[in-house]
Design an enzyme around this catalytic site. Sequence first.
Site, mmCIF file in Angstrom:
data_model
loop_
_atom_site.group_PDB
_atom_site.id
_atom_site.type_symbol
_atom_site.label_atom_id
_atom_site.label_comp_id
_atom_site.label_asym_id
_atom_site.label_seq_id
_atom_site.Cartn_x
_atom_site.Cartn_y
_atom_site.Cartn_z
ATOM 1 N N PRO A 77 0.807 -1.121 0.003
ATOM 2 C CA PRO A 77 0.014 -0.045 0.193
ATOM 3 C C PRO A 77 0.814 1.197 -0.018
ATOM 4 O O PRO A 77 1.914 1.364 0.804
ATOM 5 C CB PRO A 77 -0.995 -0.115 1.343
ATOM 6 C CG PRO A 77 -0.907 -1.458 1.661
ATOM 7 C CD PRO A 77 0.695 -2.125 1.149
ATOM 8 N N CYS A 78 0.402 2.227 -0.695
ATOM 9 C CA CYS A 78 1.118 3.486 -0.894
ATOM 10 C C CYS A 78 0.620 4.472 0.183
ATOM 11 O O CYS A 78 1.432 5.456 0.376
ATOM 12 C CB CYS A 78 1.150 4.046 -2.258
ATOM 13 S SG CYS A 78 -0.466 4.590 -2.682
ATOM 14 N N THR A 79 -0.542 4.384 0.670
ATOM 15 C CA THR A 79 -1.344 5.229 1.635
ATOM 16 C C THR A 79 -0.054 5.868 2.892
ATOM 17 O O THR A 79 -0.236 6.828 2.994
ATOM 18 C CB THR A 79 -2.382 4.673 2.450
ATOM 19 O OG1 THR A 79 -3.276 3.929 1.252
ATOM 20 C CG2 THR A 79 -3.232 5.722 3.105
#
Length: 389
Positions: A77-79
């Site tokens: 995930p890049c969040t």
Amino acid sequence: MSYGFHAHPGFSLVGAADVEVGKPSTGHGAIGCNATYAANIGIKPLGVDLSAITPAELSDAILPGQSEIDVLLACPPCTGFSRAISRNYVEDDPRNSLVATVADFAAALKPKLIMMENVPQLINGNFRHHFIAFKEKLEELGYSVAARAYRLDNFGLPQQRERAIIIAAKQRSMLRTLDDLWAGYRIAPGATTVRRAISGLPAIEAGGTAPNDPNHTCPALSGDSLMRITAMPHDGGSWPDLLGDATTEKYLIPSMWKAVSRGRLNAYCDVYGRMSWDRPAPTVKRECSHVGNGRYAHPEQDRQCTVRELAILQGFPADYRFVGNSRKNLYRQVGDAVPPLVSYQLAHVANWVLTGTRPNIEHVLLPKTHLTASDLEAYDSDPTQLALV
């Protein structure tokens, strides 16, 4: 990321895993992306949290009897790294640790190549120590690692999207990158505009669905929300264009007036804005299902861009099927994705590494996207000269 390799004749996908989290509060399986994956690729991913399963357990579950694989695709995930989220400047998201965990899976699966995509802040942001740990683990396993952040419109994506691409190879002599693939060539600038990508799609009303394409669909607008969009100038208009006229200022919401009072129009003007025909689209993010979340309104039709339009702008082929009962989740599937137009190019890089044969540049354009061979130009300089450092 998988679809680009699925579309390449040299590769066969043998297994996949995704926990399908839309938001941490919604729980596992909420976003429904594994059904879309299966509909297009023919493999049903294992719905598992990769922080809660060992590499051996994953291998036994999705690769029974498989001794080794050629390529491991891993997209944590890049969040937790994205600069668009203010808390990421001070808080290290627990999900960021999944980056280094990829090296543990590589140790068990022994791929010849590893490819990862994420936001640029993975390699140059406040919490880049996760990338450094990942890189050091891989180097201990004998991999050479190349990491660089790029503007993906340089590779034909009709969108202003900045992403880090990490490629690791078992032998340094085998390591190739997108820079190598595109050396001597570039995409003609006019090929990456919104007009070029989606102007040929049939017009629909807000809340409508095209009769021959269930993904060419968008949410309904009514009341002030519809009037606000209707009042905005076509082709790049935004809510600040409504200022100075009492007949249109009445459609501004409190947050807009707050931005006016603080003199922050530039920082907030994309909200409810229209796309521009002759520029690449803005970054398509996961919450792209509403005009209030960004510049996601159609350049001239009074509505949110459809799932299909944003998917094309995200580099999906025109016949890709997004499945599920929640239209909002279909938008999230689009915004969360690695653009297949780019992952197809990465598949060509991988095939070059594994076979030693450089691909013909005309063959790296994903079929059924907006790009054609006529969009290629010979170029006597580095086509990625605008890559982020």
